[in-house]
Enzyme design. Structure first.
Site, PDB file in Angstrom:
ATOM      1  N   ARG A 161      -7.001   2.111  -2.532  1.00  0.00           N
ATOM      2  CA  ARG A 161      -5.771   2.267  -1.512  1.00  0.00           C
ATOM      3  C   ARG A 161      -5.833   0.309  -1.992  1.00  0.00           C
ATOM      4  O   ARG A 161      -6.725  -1.083  -2.346  1.00  0.00           O
ATOM      5  CB  ARG A 161      -5.704   2.400   0.238  1.00  0.00           C
ATOM      6  CG  ARG A 161      -7.098   1.472   0.498  1.00  0.00           C
ATOM      7  CD  ARG A 161      -7.602   2.388   0.521  1.00  0.00           C
ATOM      8  NE  ARG A 161      -7.589   3.656   1.218  1.00  0.00           N
ATOM      9  CZ  ARG A 161      -7.338   4.257   2.555  1.00  0.00           C
ATOM     10  NH1 ARG A 161      -7.533   3.498   3.218  1.00  0.00           N
ATOM     11  NH2 ARG A 161      -7.284   5.108   2.002  1.00  0.00           N
TER      12      ARG A 161
ATOM     13  N   ASP B 203      -6.588  -1.673   2.798  1.00  0.00           N
ATOM     14  CA  ASP B 203      -6.549  -0.747   4.400  1.00  0.00           C
ATOM     15  C   ASP B 203      -7.568  -1.986   5.150  1.00  0.00           C
ATOM     16  O   ASP B 203      -8.029  -2.595   5.155  1.00  0.00           O
ATOM     17  CB  ASP B 203      -7.754   0.199   3.885  1.00  0.00           C
ATOM     18  CG  ASP B 203      -7.860   1.431   5.201  1.00  0.00           C
ATOM     19  OD1 ASP B 203      -6.681   1.681   5.906  1.00  0.00           O
ATOM     20  OD2 ASP B 203      -8.409   2.550   4.751  1.00  0.00           O
TER      21      ASP B 203
ATOM     22  N   ASP C  10      -9.090  -1.120   9.171  1.00  0.00           N
ATOM     23  CA  ASP C  10      -8.807   0.248  10.164  1.00  0.00           C
ATOM     24  C   ASP C  10      -9.098  -1.111  12.047  1.00  0.00           C
ATOM     25  O   ASP C  10     -10.425  -2.251  11.562  1.00  0.00           O
ATOM     26  CB  ASP C  10      -9.648   0.957   9.636  1.00  0.00           C
ATOM     27  CG  ASP C  10      -9.400   1.668   9.004  1.00  0.00           C
ATOM     28  OD1 ASP C  10      -8.405   1.869   8.829  1.00  0.00           O
ATOM     29  OD2 ASP C  10     -10.454   2.409   8.097  1.00  0.00           O
TER      30      ASP C  10
ATOM     31  N   ARG D 107       0.744  -1.435   0.027  1.00  0.00           N
ATOM     32  CA  ARG D 107       0.022   0.053  -0.339  1.00  0.00           C
ATOM     33  C   ARG D 107       1.060   0.848  -0.005  1.00  0.00           C
ATOM     34  O   ARG D 107       1.891   1.230   1.136  1.00  0.00           O
ATOM     35  CB  ARG D 107      -0.815   0.057   1.410  1.00  0.00           C
ATOM     36  CG  ARG D 107      -1.783   1.013   1.279  1.00  0.00           C
ATOM     37  CD  ARG D 107      -3.047   1.173   2.114  1.00  0.00           C
ATOM     38  NE  ARG D 107      -2.749   2.538   2.235  1.00  0.00           N
ATOM     39  CZ  ARG D 107      -3.466   2.935   3.836  1.00  0.00           C
ATOM     40  NH1 ARG D 107      -3.596   2.205   4.636  1.00  0.00           N
ATOM     41  NH2 ARG D 107      -4.458   4.628   3.506  1.00  0.00           N
TER      42      ARG D 107
HETATM   43  N1  A4P Z   1      -4.824   5.547  13.087  1.00  0.00           N
HETATM   44  C1  A4P Z   1      -6.076   5.986  14.800  1.00  0.00           C
HETATM   45  N2  A4P Z   1      -7.055   5.111  14.994  1.00  0.00           N
HETATM   46  C2  A4P Z   1      -7.266   3.871  14.201  1.00  0.00           C
HETATM   47  C3  A4P Z   1      -7.687   2.669  14.429  1.00  0.00           C
HETATM   48  N3  A4P Z   1      -8.657   3.140  14.817  1.00  0.00           N
HETATM   49  N4  A4P Z   1      -7.210   1.632  13.163  1.00  0.00           N
HETATM   50  C4  A4P Z   1      -4.100   6.122  12.741  1.00  0.00           C
HETATM   51  C5  A4P Z   1      -6.708   2.362  12.304  1.00  0.00           C
HETATM   52  N5  A4P Z   1      -5.550   3.451  11.708  1.00  0.00           N
HETATM   53  C6  A4P Z   1      -5.712   4.487  13.224  1.00  0.00           C
HETATM   54  O1  A4P Z   1      -4.551   6.006   8.622  1.00  0.00           O
HETATM   55  C7  A4P Z   1      -4.238   6.506   9.157  1.00  0.00           C
HETATM   56  C8  A4P Z   1      -3.369   6.835  10.808  1.00  0.00           C
HETATM   57  O2  A4P Z   1      -4.314   6.623  11.735  1.00  0.00           O
HETATM   58  C9  A4P Z   1      -3.026   5.162  10.700  1.00  0.00           C
HETATM   59  O3  A4P Z   1      -1.645   5.499  10.404  1.00  0.00           O
HETATM   60  C10 A4P Z   1      -3.132   5.346  12.117  1.00  0.00           C
HETATM   61  O4  A4P Z   1      -1.948   5.667  12.760  1.00  0.00           O
HETATM   62  P1  A4P Z   1      -4.439   5.396   7.021  1.00  0.00           P
HETATM   63  O5  A4P Z   1      -5.151   3.618   7.024  1.00  0.00           O
HETATM   64  O6  A4P Z   1      -2.752   5.832   6.876  1.00  0.00           O
HETATM   65  O7  A4P Z   1      -4.897   6.708   6.423  1.00  0.00           O
HETATM   66  P2  A4P Z   1      -7.007   6.627   4.928  1.00  0.00           P
HETATM   67  O8  A4P Z   1      -7.182   5.593   5.626  1.00  0.00           O
HETATM   68  O9  A4P Z   1      -6.003   7.077   4.283  1.00  0.00           O
HETATM   69  O10 A4P Z   1      -7.047   7.151   6.033  1.00  0.00           O
HETATM   70  P3  A4P Z   1      -8.626   6.907   6.797  1.00  0.00           P
HETATM   71  O11 A4P Z   1      -8.648   8.724   7.406  1.00  0.00           O
HETATM   72  O12 A4P Z   1      -8.012   6.085   8.333  1.00  0.00           O
HETATM   73  O13 A4P Z   1      -9.012   7.228   5.815  1.00  0.00           O
HETATM   74  P4  A4P Z   1     -10.439   5.748   6.297  1.00  0.00           P
HETATM   75  O14 A4P Z   1     -11.199   6.211   7.254  1.00  0.00           O
HETATM   76  O15 A4P Z   1      -9.419   4.418   6.816  1.00  0.00           O
HETATM   77  O16 A4P Z   1     -10.977   5.731   4.939  1.00  0.00           O
HETATM   78  N6  A4P Z   1     -15.038   4.101   1.070  1.00  0.00           N
HETATM   79  C11 A4P Z   1     -15.833   2.993   1.015  1.00  0.00           C
HETATM   80  N7  A4P Z   1     -16.698   2.420   0.186  1.00  0.00           N
HETATM   81  N8  A4P Z   1     -15.035   2.106   1.569  1.00  0.00           N
HETATM   82  C12 A4P Z   1     -13.622   1.604   2.206  1.00  0.00           C
HETATM   83  O17 A4P Z   1     -13.407   1.070   2.988  1.00  0.00           O
HETATM   84  N9  A4P Z   1     -12.730   3.525   3.077  1.00  0.00           N
HETATM   85  C13 A4P Z   1     -11.587   5.220   3.251  1.00  0.00           C
HETATM   86  C14 A4P Z   1     -10.457   5.795   3.947  1.00  0.00           C
HETATM   87  C15 A4P Z   1     -12.164   6.154   1.971  1.00  0.00           C
HETATM   88  N10 A4P Z   1     -13.457   5.660   1.675  1.00  0.00           N
HETATM   89  C16 A4P Z   1     -14.368   4.063   1.813  1.00  0.00           C
HETATM   90  C17 A4P Z   1     -13.560   3.464   2.410  1.00  0.00           C
HETATM   91 MG    MG Z   2      -7.625   3.692   7.699  1.00  0.00          MG
END
Ligand code: A4P
Ligand code: MG
Length: 169
Positions: free
Chosen positions: A95, A98, A100, A86
């Site tokens: 990506r 991912d 979470d 990634r």
């Molecule tokens: N972090 C803090 N808490 C957590 C947690 N509970 N789980 C920090 C995971 N990570 C956590 O994440 C950034 C930082 O968040 C990590 O290094 C960790 O220290 P990341 O994965 O690098 O960044 P990201 O994923 O680009 O941003 P973000 O805000 O985490 O995005 P999301 O919330 O993961 O959303 N649409 C659909 N339909 N399906 C999807 O899966 N995913 C996203 C990403 C956007 N739109 C989507 C989907």
């Molecule tokens: Mg994430």
């Protein structure tokens, strides 16, 4: 796995490459992680992207039992993302995989780089629909009652069953 293993939920998403193979590979890698055993995986859903325009995602949720701390479980998840190639570009951008951390037992954590329950999980049908298959009463971010969940008439169009549950390795 010892008696005091904690039950945790990990959200999986992919919208680049062979999306289903990516989800399966991530589940396999989780199950091979020391201190983690994958107990169940939800169905796989195809979901419309939330955030900037990009290809549709496949999403699923894995239930694990783990003796790792929340930090170590997150670190293991981030390592799997890295090993699977990634590359982080824009926030919320496309990506390969991912991972979470959604829930870790019933624990609430708000530290630098780690917030659990995942702070946006209650807004996202692509997380909630698979999670509710495995756990009818997940812990939500503070102050968000179940009546606030976005599972009304618009959710089914955005979150479509795609494949049966991924087999536990
Ligand atoms: N972090 C803090 N808490 C957590 C947690 N509970 N789980 C920090 C995971 N990570 C956590 O994440 C950034 C930082 O968040 C990590 O290094 C960790 O220290 P990341 O994965 O690098 O960044 P990201 O994923 O680009 O941003 P973000 O805000 O985490 O995005 P999301 O919330 O993961 O959303 N649409 C659909 N339909 N399906 C999807 O899966 N995913 C996203 C990403 C956007 N739109 C989507 C989907
Ligand atoms: Mg994430």
């Amino acid at each position: 796995m010892t008696e005091d293993a904690v039950r945790a939920f990990i959200g999986l998403g992919s919208n680049l490459g062979d999306r289903l193979a990516n989800l399966k590979e991530a589940v396999l890698r989780l199950s091979k992680t020391d201190g983690v055993s994958v107990t169940r995986v939800s169905r796989v859903y195809e979901t419309s992207p939330v955030g900037p325009p990009q290809p549709d995602f496949l999403n699923a949720v894995a239930e694990v039992r783990t003796v790792l701390s929340p930090r170590d479980l997150l670190a293991a998840s981030l390592r799997i993302e890295e090993e699977m190639g990634r590359v982080r570009h824009e926030r919320w951008g496309p990506r390969v995989i991912d991972l979470d951390l959604l829930n870790y037992g019933r624990m609430e954590i708000d530290e630098r780089g780690l917030t659990v329950p995942h702070p946006r999980m209650h807004e996202r049908a692509f997380v909630l629909v698979p999670l509710l298959e495995l756990e009818p009463d997940p812990l939500l971010p503070a102050d968000h009652p179940v009546t606030s969940l976005p599972l009304g008439p618009s959710a089914p169009a955005a979150v479509r069953p795609f494949a049966p549950p991924i087999e536990v390795p």
